[in-house]
Design a protein around this motif. Structure first.
Motif, PDB file in Angstrom:
ATOM      1  N   PHE A 315       0.772  -1.234   0.018  1.00 57.24           N
ATOM      2  CA  PHE A 315      -0.121  -0.084   0.098  1.00 57.24           C
ATOM      3  C   PHE A 315       0.953   1.053   0.034  1.00 57.24           C
ATOM      4  CE2 PHE A 315      -2.316   3.522   2.353  1.00 57.24           C
ATOM      5  CZ  PHE A 315      -3.306   3.509   1.526  1.00 57.24           C
ATOM      6  N   ASP A 316       0.514   2.116  -0.803  1.00 54.96           N
ATOM      7  CA  ASP A 316       1.257   3.455  -1.129  1.00 54.96           C
ATOM      8  C   ASP A 316       0.256   4.715  -1.072  1.00 54.96           C
ATOM      9  OD1 ASP A 316       3.089   5.425  -1.213  1.00 54.96           O
ATOM     10  OD2 ASP A 316       3.699   4.891  -3.117  1.00 54.96           O
ATOM     11  N   ALA A 317       0.462   5.574  -0.064  1.00 51.54           N
ATOM     12  CA  ALA A 317      -0.529   6.767  -0.105  1.00 51.54           C
ATOM     13  C   ALA A 317      -0.033   8.080   0.111  1.00 51.54           C
ATOM     14  CB  ALA A 317      -1.727   6.371   0.957  1.00 51.54           C
ATOM     15  N   LEU A 318      -0.439   9.200  -0.393  1.00 47.17           N
ATOM     16  CA  LEU A 318       0.241  10.368  -0.293  1.00 47.17           C
ATOM     17  C   LEU A 318      -0.747  11.479  -0.313  1.00 47.17           C
ATOM     18  CD1 LEU A 318       2.645  12.577  -0.272  1.00 47.17           C
ATOM     19  CD2 LEU A 318       2.214  12.415  -2.547  1.00 47.17           C
ATOM     20  N   GLY A 319      -0.854  12.218   0.834  1.00 51.80           N
ATOM     21  CA  GLY A 319      -2.192  13.049   1.147  1.00 51.80           C
ATOM     22  C   GLY A 319      -1.489  14.461   1.293  1.00 51.80           C
ATOM     23  N   ARG A 320      -1.943  15.439   0.509  1.00 43.90           N
ATOM     24  CA  ARG A 320      -1.307  16.913   0.765  1.00 43.90           C
ATOM     25  C   ARG A 320      -2.566  17.872   0.873  1.00 43.90           C
ATOM     26  NH1 ARG A 320       2.310  17.655  -4.405  1.00 43.90           N
ATOM     27  NH2 ARG A 320       0.510  16.777  -5.410  1.00 43.90           N
ATOM     28  N   ASN A 321      -2.121  18.993   1.578  1.00 42.57           N
ATOM     29  CA  ASN A 321      -3.183  20.045   1.942  1.00 42.57           C
ATOM     30  C   ASN A 321      -2.443  21.364   1.803  1.00 42.57           C
ATOM     31  OD1 ASN A 321      -5.774  19.135   2.460  1.00 42.57           O
ATOM     32  ND2 ASN A 321      -5.057  18.735   4.510  1.00 42.57           N
ATOM     33  N   LEU A 322      -2.878  22.105   0.953  1.00 39.60           N
ATOM     34  CA  LEU A 322      -2.284  23.409   0.680  1.00 39.60           C
ATOM     35  C   LEU A 322      -3.296  24.671   1.054  1.00 39.60           C
ATOM     36  CD1 LEU A 322       0.056  25.204  -0.182  1.00 39.60           C
ATOM     37  CD2 LEU A 322      -0.914  25.190  -2.564  1.00 39.60           C
ATOM     38  N   ARG A 323      -3.184  25.421   1.815  1.00 41.40           N
ATOM     39  CA  ARG A 323      -4.069  26.179   2.325  1.00 41.40           C
ATOM     40  C   ARG A 323      -3.529  27.728   2.361  1.00 41.40           C
ATOM     41  NH1 ARG A 323      -8.272  25.812   6.514  1.00 41.40           N
ATOM     42  NH2 ARG A 323      -7.710  23.671   6.463  1.00 41.40           N
ATOM     43  N   HIS A 344      -8.614  29.284   1.436  1.00 44.46           N
ATOM     44  CA  HIS A 344      -8.631  28.582   0.135  1.00 44.46           C
ATOM     45  C   HIS A 344      -7.826  27.114   0.487  1.00 44.46           C
ATOM     46  CE1 HIS A 344      -8.780  26.885  -4.006  1.00 44.46           C
ATOM     47  NE2 HIS A 344      -7.514  26.808  -3.970  1.00 44.46           N
ATOM     48  N   GLU A 345      -8.531  26.059   0.408  1.00 45.91           N
ATOM     49  CA  GLU A 345      -7.728  24.850   0.697  1.00 45.91           C
ATOM     50  C   GLU A 345      -8.013  23.904  -0.226  1.00 45.91           C
ATOM     51  OE1 GLU A 345      -7.805  20.974   3.807  1.00 45.91           O
ATOM     52  OE2 GLU A 345      -9.032  22.612   4.200  1.00 45.91           O
ATOM     53  N   GLY A 346      -6.907  23.464  -0.960  1.00 44.83           N
ATOM     54  CA  GLY A 346      -6.576  22.487  -2.027  1.00 44.83           C
ATOM     55  C   GLY A 346      -6.203  20.970  -1.259  1.00 44.83           C
ATOM     56  N   GLN A 347      -6.841  20.154  -1.408  1.00 43.77           N
ATOM     57  CA  GLN A 347      -6.606  18.800  -1.185  1.00 43.77           C
ATOM     58  C   GLN A 347      -6.173  17.923  -2.182  1.00 43.77           C
ATOM     59  OE1 GLN A 347     -10.239  17.470   0.855  1.00 43.77           O
ATOM     60  NE2 GLN A 347      -9.765  18.567   2.686  1.00 43.77           N
ATOM     61  N   ARG A 348      -5.328  16.972  -2.184  1.00 47.10           N
ATOM     62  CA  ARG A 348      -4.702  15.938  -3.119  1.00 47.10           C
ATOM     63  C   ARG A 348      -4.323  14.741  -2.290  1.00 47.10           C
ATOM     64  NH1 ARG A 348      -2.967  18.548  -8.038  1.00 47.10           N
ATOM     65  NH2 ARG A 348      -3.378  20.641  -8.042  1.00 47.10           N
ATOM     66  N   TYR A 349      -4.834  13.719  -3.186  1.00 48.16           N
ATOM     67  CA  TYR A 349      -4.246  12.366  -2.626  1.00 48.16           C
ATOM     68  C   TYR A 349      -3.697  11.625  -3.764  1.00 48.16           C
ATOM     69  CZ  TYR A 349      -8.225   8.879  -3.272  1.00 48.16           C
ATOM     70  OH  TYR A 349      -9.130   8.247  -4.126  1.00 48.16           O
ATOM     71  N   ARG A 350      -2.990  10.639  -3.322  1.00 56.24           N
ATOM     72  CA  ARG A 350      -2.799   9.635  -4.348  1.00 56.24           C
ATOM     73  C   ARG A 350      -2.521   8.109  -3.614  1.00 56.24           C
ATOM     74  NH1 ARG A 350       3.189   9.719  -4.864  1.00 56.24           N
ATOM     75  NH2 ARG A 350       3.091   7.868  -3.188  1.00 56.24           N
ATOM     76  N   THR A 351      -3.253   7.211  -4.124  1.00 54.40           N
ATOM     77  CA  THR A 351      -3.056   5.841  -3.398  1.00 54.40           C
ATOM     78  C   THR A 351      -2.924   4.707  -4.503  1.00 54.40           C
ATOM     79  OG1 THR A 351      -5.543   5.403  -3.596  1.00 54.40           O
ATOM     80  CG2 THR A 351      -4.673   6.551  -1.631  1.00 54.40           C
ATOM     81  N   GLU A 352      -2.149   3.531  -3.891  1.00 53.70           N
ATOM     82  CA  GLU A 352      -2.028   2.343  -4.912  1.00 53.70           C
ATOM     83  C   GLU A 352      -1.727   1.364  -3.910  1.00 53.70           C
ATOM     84  OE1 GLU A 352       0.732   1.037  -8.582  1.00 53.70           O
ATOM     85  OE2 GLU A 352       1.497   2.871  -7.326  1.00 53.70           O
ATOM     86  N   SER A 353      -2.403   0.433  -4.386  1.00 60.86           N
ATOM     87  CA  SER A 353      -2.194  -1.002  -3.357  1.00 60.86           C
ATOM     88  C   SER A 353      -2.214  -2.041  -4.343  1.00 60.86           C
ATOM     89  CB  SER A 353      -3.314  -1.113  -2.463  1.00 60.86           C
ATOM     90  OG  SER A 353      -4.412  -1.552  -2.847  1.00 60.86           O
ATOM     91  N   VAL A 354      -1.823  -3.427  -3.857  1.00 64.83           N
ATOM     92  CA  VAL A 354      -2.003  -4.738  -4.396  1.00 64.83           C
ATOM     93  C   VAL A 354      -3.207  -4.950  -5.129  1.00 64.83           C
ATOM     94  CG1 VAL A 354       0.178  -5.638  -3.294  1.00 64.83           C
ATOM     95  CG2 VAL A 354      -2.290  -5.893  -2.127  1.00 64.83           C
ATOM     96  N   LEU A 358      -3.295   2.476  -9.449  1.00 64.69           N
ATOM     97  CA  LEU A 358      -3.031   4.052  -9.010  1.00 64.69           C
ATOM     98  C   LEU A 358      -4.099   5.119  -9.157  1.00 64.69           C
ATOM     99  CD1 LEU A 358      -0.723   6.066  -8.273  1.00 64.69           C
ATOM    100  CD2 LEU A 358      -0.140   6.221 -10.531  1.00 64.69           C
ATOM    101  N   ASP A 359      -4.422   5.752  -8.345  1.00 61.68           N
ATOM    102  CA  ASP A 359      -5.511   6.688  -8.291  1.00 61.68           C
ATOM    103  C   ASP A 359      -5.121   8.025  -7.787  1.00 61.68           C
ATOM    104  OD1 ASP A 359      -8.000   7.511  -8.468  1.00 61.68           O
ATOM    105  OD2 ASP A 359      -8.801   7.158  -6.554  1.00 61.68           O
ATOM    106  N   ARG A 360      -5.382   9.230  -8.515  1.00 59.13           N
ATOM    107  CA  ARG A 360      -5.035  10.485  -8.013  1.00 59.13           C
ATOM    108  C   ARG A 360      -6.319  11.224  -8.126  1.00 59.13           C
ATOM    109  NH1 ARG A 360       0.566  11.454  -8.646  1.00 59.13           N
ATOM    110  NH2 ARG A 360       1.797   9.752  -9.926  1.00 59.13           N
ATOM    111  N   LYS A 361      -6.591  11.913  -7.054  1.00 55.51           N
ATOM    112  CA  LYS A 361      -7.924  12.935  -6.935  1.00 55.51           C
ATOM    113  C   LYS A 361      -7.525  14.267  -6.093  1.00 55.51           C
ATOM    114  CE  LYS A 361     -10.684  10.386  -9.410  1.00 55.51           C
ATOM    115  NZ  LYS A 361      -9.895   9.523  -9.870  1.00 55.51           N
TER     116      LYS A 361
END
Length: 627
Positions: A315-323, A344-354, A358-361
């Protein structure tokens, strides 16, 4: 000696100490300055919301490394940890979901966009280099936005000092646990700086409880650092720079074949957290209008590994907030002021697992808010606020609050009442993940509380009592009929918090609190209607006593948590438990102090999540240096 007898001895010994009343201590408590309730510095006597403050002195006396373990001694707060130190740790406030708690460090949101519910894992938060902790209970979305349904936990790091100051400590204890912390602070010209770092390592315990066959210890290693700089650019203009960083590795247990039940495995997890903040502060019109323009950035990077699997990275995940945010505070008159802002808040995530590709939103939230505070009469403070959030997916949501606090006798008696609304935007995973639903609406909460605080016996004793209730609709849960997330749940939590604080003599303080929380499923279409929400004990009691004098300090904490249920069907019961911790410290010189503690003195065996073990009795010794 039985545990009950031991508890009686502690309470009797506190009563035997000199009972010299100090009314000035009570006054200092009422005038304690907090920032989380109003986003500005406000005396407690003018705050209607229920709030607990753990200051630097208490943090040092308690010797507790984990923020979560300290939080569970506060009214209205319970924790759930899936194993020992470093394992996934959830904080519940007044029976709300753990992802309905906002976590802040120096006012910057820490919640993780890549987590399924968008919540925050408290596992890597230690008390290293903290100046204070403020816990605000009740819905607080007007000032703190999405997720502030249960409450807010704000960790405030050590501020720069005027002169050079160096602090360091090191300790070692059971489970081959070692911890080292250092901090340096000072001012050079217009620049004031505080910076620190710490490292913790432990062999740990088995994440899978030994009652289920877990025998292999699961270790934990954590490095953390922080820095805070204040730069005076002019008399009324300054720059704030803040940074926070953690990097950890924790061993896990999984569900190995052939039975696929929780047991010993070689799995482990790595996590890295980065928080950055830069803010420009400007005061205009002789300080009557204060402005802050800031940018904050958070990044949480998580990976799970299974050496026995193919591939090893599961499992690999990355979450980011820019405010980006602006906050203003204006003094309209001597008896009126207003706090207002936009974000103003911008949320981003990237996840991937077995199991998932890969998913980015991403999603954005734009917000405006305002809070008007009036002091029309001596001892009376009234406030009302409103907020509007516009989410890029579900559209707009407005929240409001109102509060009143009255002290007829300069803080000896304080009456408080609040009404507040909260909301939680659907997480990115709930909207767009494998089981996502982009038609989700925000969870909505309405809450109120009322309480009284009384100073008794000429300041010797302070008593506080608060009744609260919260109703949540549109709560997001997994819908088994569609195998997607949906707004299908309702919940209600009601209860009471009672606090007693006794300061009979200088340096000696006893604090006790009791919380009753009845948190239930109120969705009539659910098979679990009327059941208690999972892992929400109805009763919790905490008593702490600390006595500090010139020759050192001694203290004890007793925490009791009642039975609860591990699942929504209320078919798996978690037993109640009682923990006793003792501690002591002694100065060797003006700059050197030794200390020791024993946690879980009676080696209580308990679980906060079914099947997951908790540490037994552990003794620790250490030394502190100050220059």
């Amino acid at each position: 000696m039985s545990r009950l007898s031991f508890l009686s001895c502690i309470l009797l010994s506190t009563a035997a100490l000199p009972a010299v009343a100090h009314a000035e201590d009570a006054a200092e408590d009422a005038d304690t300055i907090v920032v989380t309730a109003t986003r500005t510095e406000t005396p407690l006597s003018q705050v209607a919301q229920s709030i607990s403050v753990v200051d630097a002195k208490t943090l040092e006396l308690r010797q507790t490394p984990s923020v979560a373990e300290l939080l569970r001694t506060l009214p209205g707060v319970t924790i759930v940890r899936n194993g020992g130190l470093g394992s996934t740790t959830s904080v519940f406030i007044r029976g709300a979901e753990s992802d309905q708690t906002v976590a802040l460090i120096d006012g910057v949101k820490l919640n993780d966009p890549s987590a399924p519910g968008g919540g925050f894992n408290f596992a890597d938060l230690l008390t290293d280099n903290l100046d204070r902790i403020e816990v605000l209970r009740g819905a607080q979305s007007v000032l703190w936005g999405s997720q502030a349904i249960g409450g807010v936990v704000n960790l405030i790091t050590s501020a720069p000092t005027q002169g050079l100051q160096i602090k360091a400590s090191g300790e070692y204890g059971r489970y081959d646990a070692g911890r080292a912390v250092a901090n340096i602070s000072g001012t050079v010209g217009p620049v004031a700086l505080s910076a620190g770092a710490g490292y913790l390592t432990t062999d740990g315990i088995s994440v899978a409880d030994r009652s289920g066959g877990g025998t292999e210890p699961d270790g934990y290693h954590l490095f953390g650092a922080h820095a805070k700089a204040q730069v005076a650019l002019a008399d009324d203009l300054s720059l704030d720079l803040r940074g926070f960083y953690t990097k950890s590795k924790v061993d896990l247990d999984g569900f190995p074949p052939p039975n696929f039940e929780l047991g010993d495995t070689d799995e482990y997890s790595r996590q890295e957290q980065i928080v950055g903040y830069a803010g420009l502060n400007a005061a205009l019109f002789d300080g009557r209008l204060k402005n802050r323009l800031a940018v904050a950035w958070t990044r949480i990077d998580r990976q799970n590994y299974d050496p026995a699997g193919t591939p090893i990275l599961t499992f690999d995940a990355l979450g980011r907030n820019l405010r980006f945010e602006y906050q203003g505070g204006a003094e309209l008159a001597r008896s009126a002021d207003v706090t207002f802002g936009a974000e103003h808040e911008g949320q981003r995530y990237r996840t991937e697992s077995v199991f998932s590709p890969l998913d980015r939103k991403k999603a954005n939230i734009d917000s405006v808010y305002g809070l008007l505070t009036l002091r029309p009469l001596a001892g009376v403070t009234a406030a009302a606020g409103i907020r509007h959030d516009d989410h890029s997916q579900f559209g707009g949501k407005s929240s409001a609050n109102a509060s009143l606090v009255w002290t007829p006798n300069e803080g000896a008696t304080i009456l408080r009442a609040t009404y507040s609304e909260g909301f939680k935007a659907p997480s990115l995973y709930q909207l767009y993940g494998d089981f996502g639903n982009d038609d989700l609406r925000p969870e909505v909460a309405k809450s109120w509380d009322a309480g009284v605080e009384q100073s008794l016996i000429d300041g010797l004793l302070q008593a506080r009592a608060t009744w609260f209730e919260r109703r949540v609709v549109n709560q997001i849960d997994f819908d088994l009929s569609t195998f997607t997330y949906a707004n299908i749940a309702r919940a209600r939590a009601r209860g009471a918090e009672i606090e007693l604080v006794m300061q009979p003599t200088p340096g000696f303080e006893v604090r006790a609190n009791y919380t009753y929380t009845k948190a239930q499923n109120r969705e009539r279409s659910s098979a679990n209607f009327g059941n208690d929400l999972a892992r929400r004990p109805r009763n919790a009691v905490s008593v702490t006593a600390d006595y500090a004098w010139s020759a050192g300090s001694i203290g004890a904490t007793i925490t009791h948590v009642s039975n609860s249920f591990d699942n929504a069907a209320n078919s798996v019961r978690l037993g109640g438990y009682a923990l006793v911790d003792i501690r002591a410290s002694m100065p060797l010189t003006e700059n050197v102090e030794v200390y020791a503690r024993v946690e879980n003195l009676f080696d209580e065996r308990y679980q906060t999540a079914s099947g997951y073990g908790q540490p037994g009795r552990a003794a620790t010794g250490g030394v502190r240096l100050r220059y």
